[in-house]
Enzyme design. Structure first.
Site, PDB file in Angstrom:
ATOM      1  N   GLY A  10      24.904  22.340  23.892  1.00 49.99           N
ATOM      2  CA  GLY A  10      26.248  22.938  23.887  1.00 49.99           C
ATOM      3  C   GLY A  10      27.276  21.985  24.480  1.00 49.99           C
ATOM      4  O   GLY A  10      26.950  20.849  24.851  1.00 49.99           O
ATOM      5  N   VAL A  12      28.984  22.118  27.360  1.00 53.39           N
ATOM      6  CA  VAL A  12      28.710  21.815  28.761  1.00 53.39           C
ATOM      7  C   VAL A  12      27.338  21.143  28.889  1.00 53.39           C
ATOM      8  O   VAL A  12      27.163  20.206  29.668  1.00 53.39           O
ATOM      9  CB  VAL A  12      28.813  23.093  29.622  1.00 53.39           C
ATOM     10  CG1 VAL A  12      28.364  22.838  31.057  1.00 53.39           C
ATOM     11  CG2 VAL A  12      30.246  23.622  29.604  1.00 53.39           C
ATOM     12  N   ASP A  41      14.284  28.629  24.264  1.00 59.00           N
ATOM     13  CA  ASP A  41      15.013  29.727  23.603  1.00 59.00           C
ATOM     14  C   ASP A  41      15.132  30.932  24.535  1.00 59.00           C
ATOM     15  O   ASP A  41      14.153  31.630  24.798  1.00 59.00           O
ATOM     16  CB  ASP A  41      14.277  30.108  22.318  1.00 59.00           C
ATOM     17  CG  ASP A  41      15.029  31.170  21.525  1.00 59.00           C
ATOM     18  OD1 ASP A  41      16.074  31.659  22.022  1.00 59.00           O
ATOM     19  OD2 ASP A  41      14.576  31.504  20.415  1.00 59.00           O
ATOM     20  N   ALA A  65      24.010  29.916  26.576  1.00 61.33           N
ATOM     21  CA  ALA A  65      24.597  31.258  26.604  1.00 61.33           C
ATOM     22  C   ALA A  65      24.884  31.717  25.188  1.00 61.33           C
ATOM     23  O   ALA A  65      25.072  30.886  24.284  1.00 61.33           O
ATOM     24  CB  ALA A  65      25.905  31.250  27.403  1.00 61.33           C
ATOM     25  N   TYR A 104      26.472  29.337  34.656  1.00 58.15           N
ATOM     26  CA  TYR A 104      27.904  29.368  34.334  1.00 58.15           C
ATOM     27  C   TYR A 104      28.324  30.755  33.877  1.00 58.15           C
ATOM     28  O   TYR A 104      27.599  31.426  33.136  1.00 58.15           O
ATOM     29  CB  TYR A 104      28.233  28.323  33.259  1.00 58.15           C
ATOM     30  CG  TYR A 104      27.842  26.946  33.721  1.00 58.15           C
ATOM     31  CD1 TYR A 104      28.683  26.217  34.558  1.00 58.15           C
ATOM     32  CD2 TYR A 104      26.590  26.415  33.407  1.00 58.15           C
ATOM     33  CE1 TYR A 104      28.296  24.973  35.045  1.00 58.15           C
ATOM     34  CE2 TYR A 104      26.198  25.178  33.889  1.00 58.15           C
ATOM     35  CZ  TYR A 104      27.054  24.466  34.706  1.00 58.15           C
ATOM     36  OH  TYR A 104      26.656  23.256  35.211  1.00 58.15           O
ATOM     37  N   TYR A 130      30.713  40.604  25.413  1.00 58.10           N
ATOM     38  CA  TYR A 130      30.369  39.280  25.951  1.00 58.10           C
ATOM     39  C   TYR A 130      30.593  39.253  27.468  1.00 58.10           C
ATOM     40  O   TYR A 130      29.714  38.836  28.231  1.00 58.10           O
ATOM     41  CB  TYR A 130      31.203  38.209  25.245  1.00 58.10           C
ATOM     42  CG  TYR A 130      31.199  36.856  25.923  1.00 58.10           C
ATOM     43  CD1 TYR A 130      30.092  36.017  25.840  1.00 58.10           C
ATOM     44  CD2 TYR A 130      32.315  36.414  26.646  1.00 58.10           C
ATOM     45  CE1 TYR A 130      30.098  34.768  26.465  1.00 58.10           C
ATOM     46  CE2 TYR A 130      32.330  35.175  27.268  1.00 58.10           C
ATOM     47  CZ  TYR A 130      31.220  34.364  27.186  1.00 58.10           C
ATOM     48  OH  TYR A 130      31.224  33.134  27.807  1.00 58.10           O
ATOM     49  N   LYS A 134      27.822  38.730  30.436  1.00 63.52           N
ATOM     50  CA  LYS A 134      27.900  37.637  31.406  1.00 63.52           C
ATOM     51  C   LYS A 134      27.938  38.194  32.828  1.00 63.52           C
ATOM     52  O   LYS A 134      27.334  37.632  33.740  1.00 63.52           O
ATOM     53  CB  LYS A 134      29.139  36.773  31.138  1.00 63.52           C
ATOM     54  CG  LYS A 134      29.116  35.980  29.836  1.00 63.52           C
ATOM     55  CD  LYS A 134      28.039  34.917  29.781  1.00 63.52           C
ATOM     56  CE  LYS A 134      28.291  33.762  30.728  1.00 63.52           C
ATOM     57  NZ  LYS A 134      27.250  32.707  30.580  1.00 63.52           N
TER      58      LYS A 134
HETATM   59  P1  NDP Z   1      28.603  26.450  23.727  1.00 65.68           P
HETATM   60  O1  NDP Z   1      28.726  27.613  22.810  1.00 65.68           O
HETATM   61  O2  NDP Z   1      29.180  25.127  23.376  1.00 65.68           O
HETATM   62  O3  NDP Z   1      27.088  26.198  24.106  1.00 65.68           O
HETATM   63  C1  NDP Z   1      26.200  27.234  24.338  1.00 65.68           C
HETATM   64  C2  NDP Z   1      24.832  26.692  24.072  1.00 65.68           C
HETATM   65  O4  NDP Z   1      23.895  27.744  24.274  1.00 65.68           O
HETATM   66  C3  NDP Z   1      24.661  26.176  22.637  1.00 65.68           C
HETATM   67  O5  NDP Z   1      24.020  24.927  22.658  1.00 65.68           O
HETATM   68  C4  NDP Z   1      23.764  27.260  22.004  1.00 65.68           C
HETATM   69  O6  NDP Z   1      22.887  26.744  21.047  1.00 65.68           O
HETATM   70  C5  NDP Z   1      22.983  27.692  23.212  1.00 65.68           C
HETATM   71  N1  NDP Z   1      22.309  28.964  22.957  1.00 65.68           N
HETATM   72  C6  NDP Z   1      22.777  30.062  22.332  1.00 65.68           C
HETATM   73  N2  NDP Z   1      21.797  30.991  22.253  1.00 65.68           N
HETATM   74  C7  NDP Z   1      20.704  30.440  22.832  1.00 65.68           C
HETATM   75  C8  NDP Z   1      19.379  30.863  23.029  1.00 65.68           C
HETATM   76  N3  NDP Z   1      18.958  32.050  22.606  1.00 65.68           N
HETATM   77  N4  NDP Z   1      18.527  30.037  23.666  1.00 65.68           N
HETATM   78  C9  NDP Z   1      18.908  28.812  24.078  1.00 65.68           C
HETATM   79  N5  NDP Z   1      20.145  28.344  23.895  1.00 65.68           N
HETATM   80  C10 NDP Z   1      21.037  29.143  23.282  1.00 65.68           C
HETATM   81  O7  NDP Z   1      29.207  26.967  25.098  1.00 65.68           O
HETATM   82  P2  NDP Z   1      29.734  26.154  26.357  1.00 65.68           P
HETATM   83  O8  NDP Z   1      28.962  24.911  26.559  1.00 65.68           O
HETATM   84  O9  NDP Z   1      31.200  26.086  26.263  1.00 65.68           O
HETATM   85  O10 NDP Z   1      29.380  27.227  27.487  1.00 65.68           O
HETATM   86  C11 NDP Z   1      28.705  26.882  28.682  1.00 65.68           C
HETATM   87  C12 NDP Z   1      28.821  28.043  29.648  1.00 65.68           C
HETATM   88  O11 NDP Z   1      30.181  28.274  29.976  1.00 65.68           O
HETATM   89  C13 NDP Z   1      28.268  29.362  29.120  1.00 65.68           C
HETATM   90  O12 NDP Z   1      27.628  30.023  30.172  1.00 65.68           O
HETATM   91  C14 NDP Z   1      29.513  30.136  28.728  1.00 65.68           C
HETATM   92  O13 NDP Z   1      29.308  31.522  28.804  1.00 65.68           O
HETATM   93  C15 NDP Z   1      30.495  29.644  29.775  1.00 65.68           C
HETATM   94  N6  NDP Z   1      31.891  29.741  29.375  1.00 65.68           N
HETATM   95  C16 NDP Z   1      32.318  29.157  28.204  1.00 65.68           C
HETATM   96  C17 NDP Z   1      33.638  29.264  27.813  1.00 65.68           C
HETATM   97  C18 NDP Z   1      34.131  28.638  26.558  1.00 65.68           C
HETATM   98  O14 NDP Z   1      35.329  28.668  26.306  1.00 65.68           O
HETATM   99  N7  NDP Z   1      33.258  28.042  25.723  1.00 65.68           N
HETATM  100  C19 NDP Z   1      34.626  29.971  28.654  1.00 65.68           C
HETATM  101  C20 NDP Z   1      34.080  30.518  29.863  1.00 65.68           C
HETATM  102  C21 NDP Z   1      32.758  30.392  30.194  1.00 65.68           C
HETATM  103  P3  NDP Z   1      23.251  26.829  19.483  1.00 65.68           P
HETATM  104  O15 NDP Z   1      24.285  25.772  19.298  1.00 65.68           O
HETATM  105  O16 NDP Z   1      21.929  26.541  18.843  1.00 65.68           O
HETATM  106  O17 NDP Z   1      23.767  28.208  19.237  1.00 65.68           O
END
Ligand code: NDP
Length: 305
Positions: A10, A12, A41, A65, A104, A130, A134
């Protein structure tokens, strides 16, 4: 330091791979890692806790997430499984092996009323599924494990991944007019900043086992903006850097949230106070514009290369 990272693909997660590398050995897992003993997963929490018990890391960093805010209204059970049940399982396994856990969370745990920045202890009241999932994750984690850092962030962007900054750049190249919401206020926060602060905090708490520093912190850039002013800054910066932009500055039009009905309600006030994290870790959060300008410049340069 042995670090186990979930969600390594993702926004982060990718930044963490870079920022955590100098701290020790990083085992970086994504959702696609589905070997019984190396399970990434979170939709199957049992596999994730088995992995922690087997690898016995000093630190688990959970950047995975379920982040599809609108889809979560329909896929509530999956959102809760990934964002709450898996987090609870991770926390339990960390407690069993004596590991610290970094996790996070989001400004969406708040209801977005008023105009003042929320502090860590302020009342929570999410507006959507969502946010509820969280919040349930935060609460389960804090119940199950003392050695934890929960970083609430907002409006995350990076040079890769699905985010508002990249969407605006793309649309600005394709359309001659854009409508952007101007009544939601928050702080765009770079994945790089989140990852760098995480690494800094880990150096502070893990070797010293500083459980007094455990808890929730707001981790966002300083300052505030609306999505509309954020979009304008991104587009004008890219234009100034020489990227072909179709939309003129006065055709980026402000509209209220009500102009774009979405399945999930969003908070209007996403301001988060950063005094606590700055004081606890001796940091000064940079202005949101610094990281945004840097990522826009990077994307413009990439296209020129
Ligand atoms: P992203 O959506 O970029 O990344 C989330 C990652 O989680 C992706 O790589 C996704 O994989 C993975 N994921 C989803 N489902 C699963 C699963 N079942 N098992 C394992 N991995 C999984 O989000 P961010 O990096 O931006 O978010 C990081 C953190 O920050 C999270 O906790 C989010 O809630 C929090 N946050 C994010 C915000 C934002 O604007 N994005 C705002 C506030 C908080 P895949 O690509 O395969 O789906």
């Amino acid at each position: 330091m042995n670090i186990l990272l979930f969600g390594a693909g993702g926004q982060v997660g990718r930044a963490l791979r870079r920022a955590l590398a100098p701290l020790g050995t990083v085992t970086a897992l994504t959702r696609a890692d589905r070997e019984p003993e190396v399970w990434g997963d979170l939709a199957e929490p049992e596999g994730v806790s088995r992995t922690i018990r087997r690898l016995r890391p000093d630190v688990v960093v959970n950047a995975a997430a379920y982040t599809a805010v609108d889809r979560a209204e329909e896929e509530r059970a999956l959102a809760f499984r990934v964002n709450a049940e898996a987090v609870e399982a991770i926390a339990r396994a960390c407690a069993d092996v004596g590991a610290w856990l970094v996790h996070y969370s989001t400004d969406y745990v708040f209801d977005g009323s008023g105009a003042s920045p929320r502090r860590e202890g302020d009342p929570v009241d999410p507006l959507n599924a969502y946010g509820e999932s969280k919040l349930a994750g935060e609460q389960a984690l804090a119940r199950g494990l003392d050695r934890h850092l929960i970083f609430r962030t907002s409006w995350v962007y990076a040079a890769t991944g699905a985010n508002f900054l990249r969407t605006m750049l793309r649309l600005a190249g394709e359309r001659d007019a854009l409508q952007v919401v101007d009544d939601q206020i928050g702080a765009p926060t770079g994945a790089d900043l989140i990852a760098d602060v995480t690494a800094h905090a880990l150096r502070s708490v893990v070797p010293a086992d500083a459980q007094g520093q455990a808890g929730i912190y707001h981790l966002v850039a300083r300052g505030e903006t609306s999505w509309h002013d954020y979009a304008r800054r991104v587009i004008e910066r890219a234009r100034a850097g020489g990227r072909p932009i179709a939309v003129s500055a006065d055709a980026i039009r402000p509209v209220p949230t009500t102009a774009f009905p979405t399945p999930a309600r969003r908070p209007l006030n996403s301001r988060l106070a950063v005094d606590r994290i700055e004081r606890a870790f001796g940091l000064r959060m940079p202005a949101w514009t610094e990281g945004v300008d840097a990522v826009v410049d990077e994307l413009v340069a990439l296209r020129a290369a």
